[in-house]
Design a protein around this motif. Structure first.
Motif, PDB file in Angstrom:
ATOM      1  N   VAL A 175      26.937   1.504 -20.766  1.00 28.53           N
ATOM      2  CA  VAL A 175      26.289   1.410 -19.453  1.00 28.53           C
ATOM      3  C   VAL A 175      24.805   1.113 -19.660  1.00 28.53           C
ATOM      4  CG1 VAL A 175      25.796   2.573 -17.272  1.00 28.53           C
ATOM      5  CG2 VAL A 175      27.949   3.030 -18.476  1.00 28.53           C
ATOM      6  N   GLU A 176      24.389  -0.090 -19.274  1.00 28.88           N
ATOM      7  CA  GLU A 176      23.019  -0.540 -19.516  1.00 28.88           C
ATOM      8  C   GLU A 176      22.074  -0.225 -18.362  1.00 28.88           C
ATOM      9  OE1 GLU A 176      21.705  -1.833 -22.114  1.00 28.88           O
ATOM     10  OE2 GLU A 176      23.336  -2.569 -23.374  1.00 28.88           O
ATOM     11  N   ARG A 177      22.574   0.351 -17.306  1.00 31.34           N
ATOM     12  CA  ARG A 177      21.760   0.606 -16.122  1.00 31.34           C
ATOM     13  C   ARG A 177      20.630   1.591 -16.426  1.00 31.34           C
ATOM     14  NH1 ARG A 177      25.887   1.392 -12.715  1.00 31.34           N
ATOM     15  NH2 ARG A 177      26.042   3.556 -13.401  1.00 31.34           N
ATOM     16  N   PRO A 178      19.405   1.326 -15.948  1.00 28.58           N
ATOM     17  CA  PRO A 178      18.288   2.247 -16.194  1.00 28.58           C
ATOM     18  C   PRO A 178      18.593   3.662 -15.722  1.00 28.58           C
ATOM     19  CG  PRO A 178      17.463   0.173 -15.336  1.00 28.58           C
ATOM     20  CD  PRO A 178      18.959   0.106 -15.237  1.00 28.58           C
ATOM     21  N   GLY A 179      18.148   4.629 -16.519  1.00 30.07           N
ATOM     22  CA  GLY A 179      18.333   6.027 -16.173  1.00 30.07           C
ATOM     23  C   GLY A 179      19.639   6.628 -16.638  1.00 30.07           C
ATOM     24  N   GLU A 180      20.439   5.874 -17.406  1.00 28.31           N
ATOM     25  CA  GLU A 180      21.769   6.343 -17.801  1.00 28.31           C
ATOM     26  C   GLU A 180      21.827   6.911 -19.218  1.00 28.31           C
ATOM     27  OE1 GLU A 180      24.533   6.435 -15.927  1.00 28.31           O
ATOM     28  OE2 GLU A 180      23.470   5.665 -14.178  1.00 28.31           O
ATOM     29  N   ALA A 181      20.731   6.867 -19.954  1.00 37.63           N
ATOM     30  CA  ALA A 181      20.782   7.223 -21.375  1.00 37.63           C
ATOM     31  C   ALA A 181      21.116   8.685 -21.621  1.00 37.63           C
ATOM     32  CB  ALA A 181      19.453   6.872 -22.047  1.00 37.63           C
ATOM     33  N   ALA A 241       8.227  -8.476 -28.569  1.00 36.94           N
ATOM     34  CA  ALA A 241       8.413  -7.432 -27.559  1.00 36.94           C
ATOM     35  C   ALA A 241       9.732  -7.634 -26.822  1.00 36.94           C
ATOM     36  CB  ALA A 241       7.254  -7.450 -26.565  1.00 36.94           C
ATOM     37  N   LYS A 242      10.330  -6.519 -26.427  1.00 37.24           N
ATOM     38  CA  LYS A 242      11.577  -6.563 -25.656  1.00 37.24           C
ATOM     39  C   LYS A 242      11.771  -5.244 -24.928  1.00 37.24           C
ATOM     40  CE  LYS A 242      13.864  -6.911 -29.546  1.00 37.24           C
ATOM     41  NZ  LYS A 242      12.886  -6.304 -30.516  1.00 37.24           N
ATOM     42  N   ALA A 243      12.526  -5.268 -23.836  1.00 38.99           N
ATOM     43  CA  ALA A 243      12.821  -4.053 -23.078  1.00 38.99           C
ATOM     44  C   ALA A 243      14.147  -3.452 -23.523  1.00 38.99           C
ATOM     45  CB  ALA A 243      12.864  -4.360 -21.587  1.00 38.99           C
ATOM     46  N   HIS A 244      14.276  -2.157 -23.283  1.00 37.36           N
ATOM     47  CA  HIS A 244      15.502  -1.413 -23.564  1.00 37.36           C
ATOM     48  C   HIS A 244      15.930  -0.766 -22.245  1.00 37.36           C
ATOM     49  CE1 HIS A 244      14.579  -2.094 -27.802  1.00 37.36           C
ATOM     50  NE2 HIS A 244      13.347  -1.735 -27.501  1.00 37.36           N
ATOM     51  N   PRO A 245      16.731  -1.488 -21.452  1.00 39.25           N
ATOM     52  CA  PRO A 245      16.947  -1.073 -20.056  1.00 39.25           C
ATOM     53  C   PRO A 245      17.558   0.305 -19.874  1.00 39.25           C
ATOM     54  CG  PRO A 245      18.416  -2.883 -20.682  1.00 39.25           C
ATOM     55  CD  PRO A 245      17.383  -2.768 -21.752  1.00 39.25           C
ATOM     56  N   HIS A 246      18.563   0.675 -20.672  1.00 44.61           N
ATOM     57  CA  HIS A 246      19.209   1.965 -20.404  1.00 44.61           C
ATOM     58  C   HIS A 246      18.321   3.140 -20.790  1.00 44.61           C
ATOM     59  CE1 HIS A 246      20.154   2.105 -24.707  1.00 44.61           C
ATOM     60  NE2 HIS A 246      20.527   3.351 -24.547  1.00 44.61           N
ATOM     61  N   LEU A 247      17.313   2.905 -21.643  1.00 42.64           N
ATOM     62  CA  LEU A 247      16.348   3.946 -21.985  1.00 42.64           C
ATOM     63  C   LEU A 247      15.191   3.994 -20.990  1.00 42.64           C
ATOM     64  CD1 LEU A 247      16.164   3.435 -25.857  1.00 42.64           C
ATOM     65  CD2 LEU A 247      17.385   5.248 -24.630  1.00 42.64           C
ATOM     66  N   SER A 248      15.143   3.013 -20.102  1.00 42.97           N
ATOM     67  CA  SER A 248      14.122   2.966 -19.064  1.00 42.97           C
ATOM     68  C   SER A 248      14.561   3.822 -17.880  1.00 42.97           C
ATOM     69  CB  SER A 248      13.903   1.519 -18.610  1.00 42.97           C
ATOM     70  OG  SER A 248      13.640   0.657 -19.703  1.00 42.97           O
ATOM     71  N   THR A 249      13.677   3.962 -16.907  1.00 48.28           N
ATOM     72  CA  THR A 249      14.028   4.616 -15.656  1.00 48.28           C
ATOM     73  C   THR A 249      13.937   3.583 -14.545  1.00 48.28           C
ATOM     74  OG1 THR A 249      11.735   5.327 -15.318  1.00 48.28           O
ATOM     75  CG2 THR A 249      13.208   6.872 -16.426  1.00 48.28           C
ATOM     76  N   PRO A 250      14.599   3.804 -13.403  1.00 45.46           N
ATOM     77  CA  PRO A 250      14.543   2.814 -12.324  1.00 45.46           C
ATOM     78  C   PRO A 250      13.108   2.462 -11.947  1.00 45.46           C
ATOM     79  CG  PRO A 250      16.241   4.437 -11.864  1.00 45.46           C
ATOM     80  CD  PRO A 250      15.507   4.927 -13.080  1.00 45.46           C
ATOM     81  N   GLY A 251      12.846   1.166 -11.821  1.00 43.54           N
ATOM     82  CA  GLY A 251      11.516   0.709 -11.446  1.00 43.54           C
ATOM     83  C   GLY A 251      10.548   0.556 -12.593  1.00 43.54           C
TER      84      GLY A 251
END
Length: 395
Positions: free
Chosen positions: A68-74, A352-362
């Motif tokens: 699950v790659e959705r932000p806030g799911e880690a 540089a790159k983002a890690h979406p599931h380790l991010s939070t919404p927004g």
């Protein structure tokens, strides 16, 4: 009567002042919600600050083990990280001790979504004599002696028995040059469900995703965007989008394939600017000036946001928004300048790159690499410099 009129005027004036002040505050509050704010994330950077064992690397990707790659799911899962060139050794009193080793890749597991050293475990392979070895080494029909892997992005495939796929670039060293190596192919590593490091059950396959054609050299695997229900995509279409890079202008390309057909390279198609084409040679650039490692991930409203280092190794980290995984992209915005380049004249930052599931919404949690041109000498002077750093970008 005059007093009554004056009072009415006074009250109306005060009302307008209060009303306008309230409007201004509301406007400022709304504006603050849409501002782009970038700041360093020392807690994530310090997660990779070690004095013993794994002490540095200059490449980083990761995947949630529930897919699950959705932000806030880690918080709901473990995260598998993989790194490219990795330093194994000991640091005492800020001094790198003799006997350090370097391997071409390593991995780590993080439990949960917080940068907690107690929940981060690093792994690398060892030979029969106990010397460090890479976790992933090329052994496909096209692989040659003395080649090694630089690792690209990967993803969790929900439709193919929870297999984790990782792109791996076959690399050969060159006798000289500022960057004395070259990529010569793209392989695909498949890690079956339940496999544990050093992943003895892994499969490797050659792919057609390294191509030298009429528009230059194209290399796919720098980013994977799973637009699927299992990955938590906001508007899933069932496709896996795999991004590539081409030429000196760092053009971004994109291919796609249905999730269940991922290993069938005849089923892959490439965006040619108008439609999906079976020829990799017809791939069209959807933006440019990206980095050799970067990310394209979903925003909550279904748009996508790219994160990259401008021109690969400049100090500028940028983001860029598009309505769909194939663009069109709006002009990029530089959001952060990496301060490490001023810590030593030989230091540079890149990829540089983002890690979406380790991010939070927004927001996006973004990593970037730090290295030095005079690598070995600087490693003794600054033994912890060669490791990813992190920033947060709120949008």
């Amino acid at each position: 009567m005059k007093q009554t009129l004056f009072q009415a005027y006074l009250y109306s004036t005060l009302y307008l002042i209060v009303f306008c002040t309230g409007c201004q505050q509301t406007t400022e509050q709304e504006a603050a919600k849409t501002q782009v704010i970038a700041e360093s994330s020392p807690e994530w950077s310090n997660l990779l600050l070690n004095k013993k064992g794994w002490i540095g690397a200059d490449g980083i990707y990761c995947v949630p083990l529930n897919g699950v790659e959705r932000p806030g799911e880690a918080q709901q899962t473990k995260t598998l990280f993989w790194f490219s060139d990795t330093i194994i050794g000991d640091i005492e009193d800020d001094s790198l001790q003799q006997g350090w080793e370097m391997v071409h890749n390593s991995i780590a597991y993080l439990t949960g979504g917080d940068p907690d050293k107690e929940k981060m475990d690093f792994f690398w392979a060892k030979d029969d004599d106990g010397k460090a070895r890479s976790v992933f080494e090329p052994h496909t029909p096209e692989a040659q002696v003395n080649e090694y892997y630089w690792l690209g992005d990967g993803f969790f495939n929900h439709r193919l028995d929870s297999t984790i796929y990782i792109f791996a670039y076959r690399i050969r060293n060159l006798p000289e040059g500022a960057f004395p190596f070259e990529d010569v192919g793209v392989n695909l590593i498949a890690i079956p469900k339940g496999s544990q490091p050093p992943f003895n059950e892994q499969r490797q396959m050659d792919t057609p995703l390294f191509h030298i054609g009429k528009k230059g050299k194209s290399v796919f695997g720098i980013n994977v965007l799973a637009n699927t229900t299992g990955a938590g995509a906001p508007q899933p279409d069932g496709y896996i989008y795999v991004y590539g890079i081409r030429g000196t202008n760092k053009e971004l390309l994109v291919a796609r394939v249905e999730e269940e057909l991922f290993e069938d390279f005849q089923a892959w198609t490439y965006w040619d600017g108008q439609s999906w084409n079976s020829s990799i040679d017809e791939s069209a650039a959807i933006t440019d000036r990206i980095s050799n490692e970067m990310s394209v991930s979903f925003m909550e409203d279904g748009r996508v946001i790219a994160a990259f280092q401008v021109d690969t190794n400049s100090p500028s980290i940028a983001i860029q928004v598009a309505k769909t995984p194939i663009g069109p992209f709006f002009p990029f915005k530089k959001v952060y300048e990496t301060p490490e380049i001023y810590e030593d004249i030989d230091f540079y930052t890149y990829n540089a790159k983002a890690h979406p599931h380790l991010s939070t919404p927004g927001e996006l949690l973004i990593s970037y690499n730090v290295n030095a041109f005079d690598f070995e000498n600087k490693l003794y002077q600054h033994p912890n410099h060669c490791r990813p750093r992190f920033i947060r970008v709120k949008y």
